[in-house]
Design an enzyme around this catalytic site. Sequence first.
Site, mmCIF file in Angstrom:
data_model
loop_
_atom_site.group_PDB
_atom_site.id
_atom_site.type_symbol
_atom_site.label_atom_id
_atom_site.label_comp_id
_atom_site.label_asym_id
_atom_site.label_seq_id
_atom_site.Cartn_x
_atom_site.Cartn_y
_atom_site.Cartn_z
ATOM 1 C CB THR A 70 -1.161 0.317 1.084
ATOM 2 O OG1 THR A 70 -1.657 -0.953 0.635
ATOM 3 C CG2 THR A 70 -1.953 1.285 1.459
ATOM 4 C CG ASN A 147 -6.453 -8.035 -5.920
ATOM 5 O OD1 ASN A 147 -5.921 -7.164 -6.705
ATOM 6 N ND2 ASN A 147 -6.701 -7.427 -4.934
ATOM 7 C CD GLN A 175 -1.997 -11.455 -4.480
ATOM 8 O OE1 GLN A 175 -2.077 -12.598 -4.676
ATOM 9 N NE2 GLN A 175 -2.692 -10.389 -3.682
ATOM 10 C CB THR A 232 15.307 2.799 11.817
ATOM 11 O OG1 THR A 232 15.633 4.393 12.244
ATOM 12 C CG2 THR A 232 15.590 2.213 12.063
ATOM 13 C CB CYS A 321 -9.468 -3.751 0.870
ATOM 14 S SG CYS A 321 -7.515 -3.871 0.562
HETATM 15 N N1 PLP Z 1 -2.037 -4.761 -4.972
HETATM 16 C C1 PLP Z 1 -2.298 -6.136 -4.848
HETATM 17 C C2 PLP Z 1 -2.755 -6.604 -6.252
HETATM 18 C C3 PLP Z 1 -3.147 -7.308 -3.715
HETATM 19 O O1 PLP Z 1 -3.883 -8.417 -3.651
HETATM 20 C C4 PLP Z 1 -2.384 -6.157 -2.449
HETATM 21 C C5 PLP Z 1 -3.374 -6.704 -0.826
HETATM 22 O O2 PLP Z 1 -4.188 -7.442 -1.034
HETATM 23 C C6 PLP Z 1 -2.354 -4.478 -1.840
HETATM 24 C C7 PLP Z 1 -1.439 -4.375 -3.078
HETATM 25 C C8 PLP Z 1 -1.672 -3.899 -0.962
HETATM 26 O O3 PLP Z 1 -1.300 -5.009 -0.087
HETATM 27 P P1 PLP Z 1 -0.957 -4.172 1.807
HETATM 28 O O4 PLP Z 1 -2.452 -4.449 2.494
HETATM 29 O O5 PLP Z 1 -0.311 -5.984 1.644
HETATM 30 O O6 PLP Z 1 0.140 -3.216 1.443
#
Ligand code: PLP
Length: 376
Positions: A70, A147, A175, A232, A321
């Site tokens: 993210t 995803n 993914q 850090t 999410c």
């Molecule tokens: N991008 C993709 C394709 C994802 O599947 C995900 C999480 O499911 C993310 C970004 C975000 O990852 P994170 O929640 O580990 O920051």
Amino acid sequence: MLYFDHNATAPVIREAREAWLEATEKIHGNPSSPHQFGHAANKAMTEARERLAHYLGCHPSDIIWTSGATEANNMCIHHFAETLDEKADVWISAIEHPCVHDSTKHYFGKRARLIPVTHDGVVDMEWFTNEIADTRPGLVAVMCANNETGVIQPWREVLAICQTYEVPFFTDAVQWLGKMPAEGLGECEFVTGAAHKFGGPRGIGFLKAPHKSRVHSLLYGGKQERGQRAGTENLPIIHSMLAALEVRERQMAEGNHETRAEWKEKFERLLLRQVHGSTVVGANLPRLWNTTSALMPEGGQLRWVTRLDKAGFAVSTGSACTTGKEEPSHVLSAMGYKAGQVTQVLRFSSGWETTAADWEALEKGLVKVHGEVHGK
Ligand code: PLP
């Protein structure tokens, strides 16, 4: 309990735990400190950067450690918001993860354009080829694999077209990494990944960006990561991530993922036969070996998830999410599924430790729950 939600988070593997423990016990300096403890930490971090760069095929200085995908995705889009000409558009696929989609909308508003996808969930290459011949965006973003559906996107083709027109290309490889070989990703200017999707710990990811481009930091503070990411660095989890990636790359080199694809394909055939009215999303296209997205014939998705949970199977409704809410998936909507259908979807995502027997048990579990939902 069988775990079929690896696309949300995969269990941490032994090698990753051991690497974390070893780095925690042996290397306690701060990589920015000027004494020998600091030098040792900095050396260990440089070594990890070199190992990741080796798999991606890029320069070690192209790697910026982040807290996860993210952050890395937001960082990439923020960088373009800071550096692009104010008239330039940004094109992202309509099925990007919300952290790419929402940050692009936030920074670019109407200058964010969605690249459509086909009903099978792959980027519409005809649209893309025609549009880019007419207009040059400031950035193109297409993820490696989705995803929710597992549909593999033509990132290599999109990259080649972007190179022809000299448009920067960014791919979210979250993914893909650890499920498909990382080789070739380094050719994309911007790439992101996260360890917890392939057996590494949570809280660590990276942005690969050309080292000459100097990414604009999202955070104010120290000058870590050559001034591109303040804070850090968390050395033990960086090492842990690399240990997990190494195991996965080795397993892929041995062709182990191909056998696993067969188990999933058999599951899908049985599902379609035994649960009348179910359909597999993106069935006609190459998909990740671990992911099946299926529309169930009746009963809302949360009812299925809850009943499957009771029956001993952890599955999801789509992206992590949106878990907990029966809300339409933007991915399926972009693929042209109707409002009533998009809340019928279930995602089954296996991991490296999932066996053929686990897939068979899941299929039987679905038949049982179908009977209950159907009122039998
Ligand atoms: N991008 C993709 C394709 C994802 O599947 C995900 C999480 O499911 C993310 C970004 C975000 O990852 P994170 O929640 O580990 O920051």
